[in-house]
Design an enzyme around this catalytic site. Structure first.
Site, PDB file in Angstrom:
ATOM      1  CE  LYS A 210      10.773  -6.751  -4.721  1.00 50.59           C
ATOM      2  NZ  LYS A 210      10.905  -7.615  -3.534  1.00 50.59           N
ATOM      3  CE  LYS A 263       9.850  -9.385  -7.348  1.00 46.80           C
ATOM      4  NZ  LYS A 263      10.062  -9.502  -5.962  1.00 46.80           N
TER       5      LYS A 263
HETATM    6  C1  PBG Z   1       9.769 -10.191  -1.020  1.00 44.31           C
HETATM    7  C2  PBG Z   1       9.443 -10.575  -2.427  1.00 44.31           C
HETATM    8  C3  PBG Z   1       8.327 -10.217  -3.185  1.00 44.31           C
HETATM    9  C4  PBG Z   1       8.440 -10.913  -4.388  1.00 44.31           C
HETATM   10  C5  PBG Z   1       9.623 -11.639  -4.338  1.00 44.31           C
HETATM   11  N1  PBG Z   1      10.225 -11.398  -3.123  1.00 44.31           N
HETATM   12  C6  PBG Z   1       7.171  -9.362  -2.864  1.00 44.31           C
HETATM   13  C7  PBG Z   1       7.341  -7.918  -2.685  1.00 44.31           C
HETATM   14  O1  PBG Z   1       8.411  -7.356  -2.848  1.00 44.31           O
HETATM   15  O2  PBG Z   1       6.332  -7.316  -2.300  1.00 44.31           O
HETATM   16  C8  PBG Z   1       7.429 -10.878  -5.498  1.00 44.31           C
HETATM   17  C9  PBG Z   1       7.336 -12.122  -6.332  1.00 44.31           C
HETATM   18  C10 PBG Z   1       6.048 -12.275  -7.082  1.00 44.31           C
HETATM   19  O3  PBG Z   1       5.187 -11.375  -7.138  1.00 44.31           O
HETATM   20  O4  PBG Z   1       5.865 -13.351  -7.664  1.00 44.31           O
HETATM   21  N2  PBG Z   1      10.297  -8.923  -0.892  1.00 44.31           N
HETATM   22 ZN    ZN Z   2      10.233  -7.956   1.107  1.00 48.45          ZN
END
Ligand code: PBG
Ligand code: ZN
Length: 340
Positions: A210, A263
């Site tokens: 991520k 992601k």
């Molecule tokens: C929570 C999370 C996020 C997303 C999924 N789980 C936001 C982040 O990490 O700030 C992002 C998903 C999206 O942008 O559609 N940690």
């Molecule tokens: Zn988070």
């Protein structure tokens, strides 16, 4: 014979003739290793603690934040059309609910746990994934528990995040998906699942690779989870860090992940391909995140391309890179666009 000699001289080198292989729509579809189907898609749902709420999220086209009472009527037609899976994000909007420990994340009366129970009951064939993180529930908006200097306390965060995962699994989630990016959380969750006697029925999907960046903005509007200070660069991966992503993927496989997620998706197709190679025996998921989705809408609105055409191209590219599961805000549209 002379005929053969003539045809070769007209066509040139036989190995240069490719068109015949993809002149028909069916033959074209055979050129892809996998076809996009409805069952590959997971649809994100934002569930708030205002039971009757139905609020359009301005930065996330056509997406709403809903209260628990709005879920069933909204999902009924989608499930009927073939939606197989959702991922739940809890959004506490009531004042005073957030604290430094993210206590509300596993509140048995909170929106996520109530939604799991309700959806399990009403849609017995719907596969329920829960995002596991603290950022929606912490007063500071970070994905874990902080030290006094504002940095993540990894051990406390992992303890807390794994407790939250267990609470969701106990409520009936089919899959828990930690997105917090604390070190060692996959191992901690797996061990607790084993300890609680649930490891045989719960899928552990790791948001292993991520990346930090600017593509989560609309999500943070929807979930109210923007950090109140600083950013997430010390726990989410740096965008250039391909090697680091590979290490995170290998680590999470070794810690017991059942599915590896990458992601964002579209800007990280090389990472999806790496995940497929490193995790050739696991399903690979990719999340086409809020910012990617919003860009597709913005491009279509500006007349750059047709929305449906780009929804397909972007998603099929994610499959080509190696994913077989896609978390997508386009899932409702795909239920209309796809036949299987
Ligand atoms: C929570 C999370 C996020 C997303 C999924 N789980 C936001 C982040 O990490 O700030 C992002 C998903 C999206 O942008 O559609 N940690
Ligand atoms: Zn988070």
């Amino acid at each position: 014979t002379s005929t053969a000699a003539t045809s070769v001289s007209i066509c040139g080198d036989i190995s240069s003739q490719l068109h015949g292989g993809y002149c028909h729509p069916l033959a074209r579809s055979w050129q892809a290793e996998r076809q996009l189907t409805k069952s590959m898609l997971i649809y994100p749902l934002f569930v708030s603690d205002q039971d009757d709420e139905e609020l359009l999220i301005p930065s996330l086209p056509n997406q709403y934040r809903r209260g628990v009472n709005r879920l069933i009527p909204f999902l009924e037609p989608l499930v009927h059309k073939g939606l197989r899976s959702v991922i739940l994000f809890g959004v506490p909007v009531r004042p005073g609910v957030k604290d430094a420990l993210g206590t509300a994340a596993d509140d048995p009366e909170g929106p996520v746990i109530r939604s799991i129970r309700l959806l399990r009951q009403r849609f017995p064939h719907l596969f329920i994934v829960t995002d596991v993180c603290l950022c929606e529930y912490t007063s500071h908006g970070h994905c874990g528990i902080l030290r006094d200097d504002g940095s993540l306390n990894n051990q406390l965060s992992v303890d807390r995040v794994s407790d939250v995962a267990i609470a969701y699994a106990q409520a009936g989630a089919h899959c828990v998906a930690p997105s917090d990016m604390n070190d060692g959380r996959i191992r901690a969750i797996k061990l607790k699942l084993i300890e609680e006697g649930m490891s045989h029925r719960v899928v552990l999907m790791s948001y292993a690779a991520k990346f930090s960046g600017c593509l989560y903005g609309p999500f943070r509007d929807a979930a109210g989870s923007a950090p109140s200070f600083g950013d997430r660069r010390c726990y989410q991966l740096p965008p250039g860090g391909r090697g680091l992503a590979r290490r995170a993927i290998v680590r999470d496989i070794n810690e017991g992940a059942d599915i590896i997620m990458v992601k964002p998706a579209g800007q990280y197709l090389d990472i999806i391909s790496d995940a497929k190679e490193l995790g050739k025996d696991l399903p690979i998921a990719a999340y086409q995140v809020s910012g990617e989705f919003a860009m597709v809408h913005a491009g279509a609105k500006a007349g750059v391309f047709d929305l449906k055409a780009m929804a397909f191209e972007s998603t099929e590219s994610i499959l080509r890179a190696g994913a077989t599961i896609v978390v997508s805000y386009f899932a409702p549209e795909f239920m209309d666009w796809l036949s299987v």
